[in-house]
Design an enzyme around this catalytic site. Sequence first.
Site, PDB file in Angstrom:
ATOM      1  N   HIS A  86      11.722-118.675  40.565  1.00 17.35           N
ATOM      2  CA  HIS A  86      12.248-120.035  40.395  1.00 17.35           C
ATOM      3  C   HIS A  86      13.438-119.912  39.457  1.00 17.35           C
ATOM      4  O   HIS A  86      13.278-119.804  38.241  1.00 17.35           O
ATOM      5  CB  HIS A  86      11.143-120.917  39.801  1.00 17.35           C
ATOM      6  CG  HIS A  86      11.501-122.371  39.668  1.00 17.35           C
ATOM      7  ND1 HIS A  86      10.619-123.366  40.014  1.00 17.35           N
ATOM      8  CD2 HIS A  86      12.602-122.991  39.229  1.00 17.35           C
ATOM      9  CE1 HIS A  86      11.188-124.557  39.780  1.00 17.35           C
ATOM     10  NE2 HIS A  86      12.388-124.355  39.298  1.00 17.35           N
ATOM     11  N   CYS A  92      17.451-126.120  40.863  1.00 17.34           N
ATOM     12  CA  CYS A  92      16.974-124.743  40.817  1.00 17.34           C
ATOM     13  C   CYS A  92      16.858-124.191  42.237  1.00 17.34           C
ATOM     14  O   CYS A  92      16.740-124.944  43.197  1.00 17.34           O
ATOM     15  CB  CYS A  92      15.608-124.660  40.157  1.00 17.34           C
ATOM     16  SG  CYS A  92      15.572-125.310  38.489  1.00 17.34           S
ATOM     17  N   THR A  94       5.982-122.728  44.345  1.00 15.17           N
ATOM     18  CA  THR A  94       6.661-123.287  43.179  1.00 15.17           C
ATOM     19  C   THR A  94       6.988-124.749  43.473  1.00 15.17           C
ATOM     20  O   THR A  94       7.317-125.103  44.597  1.00 15.17           O
ATOM     21  CB  THR A  94       7.892-122.452  42.755  1.00 15.17           C
ATOM     22  OG1 THR A  94       8.301-122.871  41.455  1.00 15.17           O
ATOM     23  CG2 THR A  94       9.069-122.590  43.696  1.00 15.17           C
TER      24      THR A  94
END
Lengths: 165, 212
Positions: free
Chosen positions: A49, A32, A26
Amino acid sequence: MNKTMSVIKVGIADLNIVQAPNTIRTSGLGSCVGIVLFDSTTKLAGMAHIMLPTSTMAKETKTNTAKYADTAIPALIQKLLDKGVKKYAMKAKIAGGAQMFQFSSSSDMMRIGPRNVEAVKEQLEHVRVPLVSEDCGGNSGRTIEFDPETGYLEIRTVNKGVSQI
Amino acid sequence: MTFIDRFSTYHLDILREIGNIGAGHAATSLSKLLNQKIDMTVPAVRLVSFDEMMDIAGGPDRVIVSVFLRIEGDAPGSMFFIVPPEQADRLVRQLTGDTSFTFEYSSENDMAFSAILELGNILSGSYLSSLSDFTQLSILPSVPSVSVDMVGAVLSYGLLELSQQSDHAIVVDTSLNEGEASGQEVNGHFFLLPDPDSFETIFNALGVTEHE
């Protein structure tokens, strides 16, 4: 002979699972948090994520489970259980939760990185999956890639290069 | 009705006009600041998923220089001014006269950060004050903050409010281009991301009902 390997991509507020020799990645984690759940025996792993700490913040009618820490982790565990991974074999690694901008404003939203990390850890404790390593906080973005073959999580940042946990 | 279903093409046209006026003023400011001709493109209003939004800015991994500010007042939201690092270098060189500067090798250069911050501040300020004049709403930009990092890491901040309601964002995207005559192009983007509840405020201020 070379084995064909591919990289599974996980988008924002998204989750997926992977089987060795493939890897899972990711990109651009800021506030995040990227979480990896893996089993080193079956060499299966899942990645999410996560954008926000809790689904109680949701004002939408149809919740995207991968977006919130408290829904993404159970969803990821379920996906792995469906593939035959035993719950006791699962381990977790997390990265992300940075503070990208320094604001004087006291808005809680701007502290989202640390809040995401707290929420993810709380949730892991709740579901009793051990957290084996982490690379959280700071103020730089991360791109992470997990290789279920070796169990290493590779973390790339703009200023500090590549590291492995 | 989900967040994205609330918008018709008519609404998107209004947002495009907002982008047009805002960016027009910002382009004028930049042109005065650099004493150069600046072109702007017709703004695009895009209804995109979060991943697509990162792609508009060059992909989640790409490094960009961004100035981010929160909009407070009647219609809260987020605003970004983003430029690729090599173009930000040139803007800083022009502003400070330091011809050897690069963001890549001197992330500790306070002067340069301050210069790009001020640039972002002036441009966003003129964008938002024209928007405020146009809508008669009180729109107050916060003190901006600058970051040189991955697109995904930076832009996701502007999506936080939105992400509680939707998996899509409405991006009012306008780009500024330095005149081609100089042979060097500056390609800066403004992203205006109103918070979900602000759309209604903006439309109402312009005499448009949200369900039309």
